[in-house]
Design an enzyme around this catalytic site. Structure first.
Site: not given
Ligand SMILES: [Mg+2]
Length: 390
Positions: A204, A256, A279, A306, A343
């Site tokens: 990432d 995200e 997210d 996310h 995640e």
């Molecule tokens: Mg990220």
């Protein structure tokens, strides 16, 4: 009929002390969450979360000063009704950012209430579960310092990802982008060497590159069998995203920092990503992420939400992840390939680990989806009081 009598917000802050860490964009000296608690006219309580990226106060203001008076005036505060109405009323100035994070928090709390009212987990109300537990990937591999000392930092990084692997993760994600490509290449090589070939690795960049440097870094990632490259370029750079995706073989992930179905429509239409990462506490809550997932499925794209927040954010993501279809469908799901993953941030965060009376744990690389009504979790008010600021 769901009618809301009270809205309370809590800004939680947990200083990290010597456990502070860095991504390509920032130092993290503390963790913060903005929680919202809704109480219905008959005394039921629902929890939601928003405002994880920046300061929580603007999100709190959107909730308390603008959205709450409208919410409390609604006779029917069902989540779909609230979303459509409050988004429409703030559209001219609030299509992204704090207003959407505030609306996300409200939506999650309203779904929690609907579930409690009906005695069913949210997953049952949005289509039902494909799985009772969700494969988790561990997010770690951050930078402990901005000054790179190869001996010290590579050893620390290797030890840290090895510790995560020993907890049972089948997949881990590491950070890149703070250092020059040659130095980050050493970090990726170290992680791959310590993990061996049996663990899926993702990287990432938190949009640290332009398309040219992202392609150069992506070639390094491909050499080390990295499964996906997250946020290679800034979210506004749709052309750069598409160029990176076209030139590299590994999957490109992002989203995200996107909001609503319209943000994801544009990200998808421009050919930016193979994996979308909405997210729940940012993109519009459970209601809107369902629409975003439908958009992704129309383009045969995987959704990997996310997750960065407190236990409330994890609970919301688990409810949604349990309902995600295989993309594409196969008779035998392949974990981490077409089967959804959640995640599971491994950096220190007491707001994630201590907030709920029953914390989430990893069992054989998976996290169980709570069975209780709504989000299926209970908030420990002593922990809220411990970290709450006025
Ligand atoms: Mg990220």
């Amino acid at each position: 009929m769901l009618t809301i009598a009270h809205l309370d917000t809590f800004v939680l802050t947990a200083p990290l002390g010597s456990d502070r860490f860095y991504s390509s964009q920032a130092e993290f000296p503390e963790r913060t969450s903005l929680l919202v608690r809704l109480t219905t006219t008959d005394g039921e309580v629902g929890w939601g979360e928003g405002g994880q990226y920046g300061p929580a106060e603007p999100v709190r203001s959107c909730l308390e000063d603008v959205l709450a008076p409208q919410l409390l005036a609604m006779r029917d505060a069902s989540p779909g009704v609230v979303w459509d109405l409050l988004y429409a009323r703030t559209r001219d100035f609030g299509q992204r950012g704090p207003y959407l994070e505030a609306l996300s928090a409200l939506d999650i709390a309203l779904w929690d209430l609907v579930g409690k009212r009906l005695g069913a987990p949210i997953s049952a109300l949005i289509g039902g579960r494909h799985r009772e537990s969700v494969h988790a990937y561990g997010t770690g591999g951050y930078y402990s310092s901005v000054a790179f000392d190869p001996d010290r930092d590579l050893r620390r990084l290797g030890d840290s990802v090895a510790e995560h692997a020993a907890q049972g993760f089948g997949m881990l994600k590491m950070k890149i982008g703070l250092l020059p490509i040659a130095e980050d290449a050493l970090r990726v090589a170290t992680v791959r060497e310590r993990l061996g070939d049996g663990i899926v690795l993702a990287a990432d960049a938190n949009h640290a590159y332009n398309s040219q440097t992202a392609i150069a870094m992506g070639r390094v990632l491909e050499q080390h069998d990295v499964a996906f490259f997250e946020e290679p370029v800034p979210p506004e750079d749709r052309e750069g995203y598409a160029r990176v995706r076209d030139r590299l073989d590994l999957a490109i992930a992002g989203g995200e920092a996107e909001y609503t179905r319209w943000g994801f429509r544009d990200l998808i239409d421009a050919g930016c990503v193979d994996i979308i990462q909405p997210d729940l506490c940012v993109a519009g809550g459970i209601s809107e992420v369902q629409r975003i997932v439908a958009l992704a499925s129309a383009h045969h794209l995987r959704t990997i939400p996310h997750v960065w927040g407190s236990g409330i954010a994890v609970a919301a993501a688990l409810q949604v992840c349990s309902t995600l279809p295989l993309v594409p469908y196969t008779h035998r799901p392949v974990p981490l390939q077409n089967e959804p993953v959640i995640e599971f941030d491994r950096t220190r965060n007491p707001l994630r680990d201590d907030l709920l009376t029953t914390p989430f744990t990893l069992e054989s690389g998976r996290v169980a989806v709570p069975d209780g009504p709504g989000l299926g979790v209970e908030v420990d008010m002593d922990v809220v009081a411990q970290y709450a600021s006025e």
